[in-house]
Design a protein around this motif. Structure first.
Motif, short mmCIF file in Angstrom:
data_model
loop_
_atom_site.label_atom_id
_atom_site.label_comp_id
_atom_site.label_asym_id
_atom_site.label_seq_id
_atom_site.Cartn_x
_atom_site.Cartn_y
_atom_site.Cartn_z
N ARG A 85 0.83 -1.20 0.00
CA ARG A 85 0.00 0.00 0.00
C ARG A 85 0.87 1.25 0.00
O ARG A 85 0.59 2.21 -0.72
CB ARG A 85 -0.94 0.02 1.22
N THR A 95 -1.17 5.46 -9.62
CA THR A 95 -2.09 4.36 -9.30
C THR A 95 -3.55 4.78 -9.38
O THR A 95 -4.36 4.10 -10.02
CB THR A 95 -1.78 3.81 -7.90
N LEU A 96 -3.88 5.89 -8.75
CA LEU A 96 -5.28 6.31 -8.74
C LEU A 96 -5.75 6.72 -10.13
O LEU A 96 -6.91 6.43 -10.49
CB LEU A 96 -5.49 7.45 -7.76
N LEU A 99 -6.49 3.43 -11.87
CA LEU A 99 -7.68 2.77 -11.33
C LEU A 99 -8.95 3.54 -11.68
O LEU A 99 -9.98 2.93 -11.99
CB LEU A 99 -7.54 2.60 -9.82
N LEU A 100 -8.88 4.86 -11.66
CA LEU A 100 -10.05 5.65 -12.04
C LEU A 100 -10.35 5.52 -13.53
O LEU A 100 -11.51 5.57 -13.93
CB LEU A 100 -9.85 7.11 -11.65
N VAL A 125 -12.72 -2.32 -8.46
CA VAL A 125 -11.87 -1.13 -8.45
C VAL A 125 -12.06 -0.37 -7.14
O VAL A 125 -11.09 0.06 -6.52
CB VAL A 125 -12.18 -0.22 -9.66
N THR A 129 -9.29 0.45 -4.34
CA THR A 129 -8.93 1.85 -4.14
C THR A 129 -9.06 2.27 -2.68
O THR A 129 -8.26 3.08 -2.20
CB THR A 129 -9.82 2.75 -5.03
N GLU A 130 -10.04 1.74 -1.98
CA GLU A 130 -10.29 2.16 -0.60
C GLU A 130 -9.07 2.00 0.31
O GLU A 130 -8.68 2.96 0.98
CB GLU A 130 -11.49 1.41 -0.03
N ILE A 132 -5.98 1.84 -0.46
CA ILE A 132 -4.91 2.70 -0.94
C ILE A 132 -5.14 4.13 -0.45
O ILE A 132 -4.22 4.80 0.03
CB ILE A 132 -4.80 2.65 -2.47
N LEU A 133 -6.38 4.59 -0.54
CA LEU A 133 -6.70 5.94 -0.07
C LEU A 133 -6.57 6.05 1.45
O LEU A 133 -6.14 7.08 1.96
CB LEU A 133 -8.11 6.32 -0.51
#
Length: 155
Positions: A85, A95-96, A99-100, A125, A129-130, A132-133
């Motif tokens: 992470r 990364t984001l 993924l977005l 996705v 993503t969660e 990672i954020l």
């Protein structure tokens, strides 16, 4: 596991122990760091970079569905480990943004086809993503600022 069920009164009394309920094992705390420690290998030697680069090349949803599904599954295992992470939130990986982009493809496909396939990928996705954020929010403000700038560029 072999399960034997005998009714009382048939062929004599049952002599086996009576089991009222089965333990589901959900009460145990599972250390994901220990279970998924082999996933740290992907964070080393640019292996996660390669997965992200392949995901970034996905431009057509149906043609790249297998690749996207496999890539997201690998990343979902990787985000269970803190070192991965921390690696994924580095700004140079984008990364984001990647993924977005996949999320956008999935939602566009779901809007056109309504097959449920796009919704499944969108859920994958979001579940990747969660964490990672969450990791990014616990890190330094510089990383969070660069990630938020990256997200604003995507919209």
């Amino acid at each position: 596991m072999k399960v034997v069920y005998r009714m009382r009164g048939l062929l004599g009394d049952a002599t086996e122990d009576m089991v009222e309920t089965l333990d589901s094992g959900k009460g145990e705390d599972i250390d994901e760091e220990e279970v998924y420690k082999m996933a740290t290998v992907l964070g080393k030697e640019n292996r996660l970079d390669a997965i992200l680069q392949r995901l970034a090349q996905a431009k057509h949803f149906l043609r790249s569905h297998g690749l996207v599904h496999a890539g997201l599954k690998l990343i979902s295992y990787c985000v269970k480990v803190k070192t991965n992470r921390q690696y994924l939130i580095q700004p140079h990986l984008h990364t984001l943004k990647i993924l977005l982009g996949i999320l956008n493809l999935a939602l566009q496909h779901e809007q056109l086809e309504s097959s449920g396939l796009g919704a499944t990928v969108a859920q994958q996705v979001l579940s990747v993503t969660e964490p990672i954020l969450q990791e990014a929010s616990s890190q330094q403000r510089v990383i969070v600022r660069s990630i938020s700038e990256e997200v604003s560029l995507c919209t």
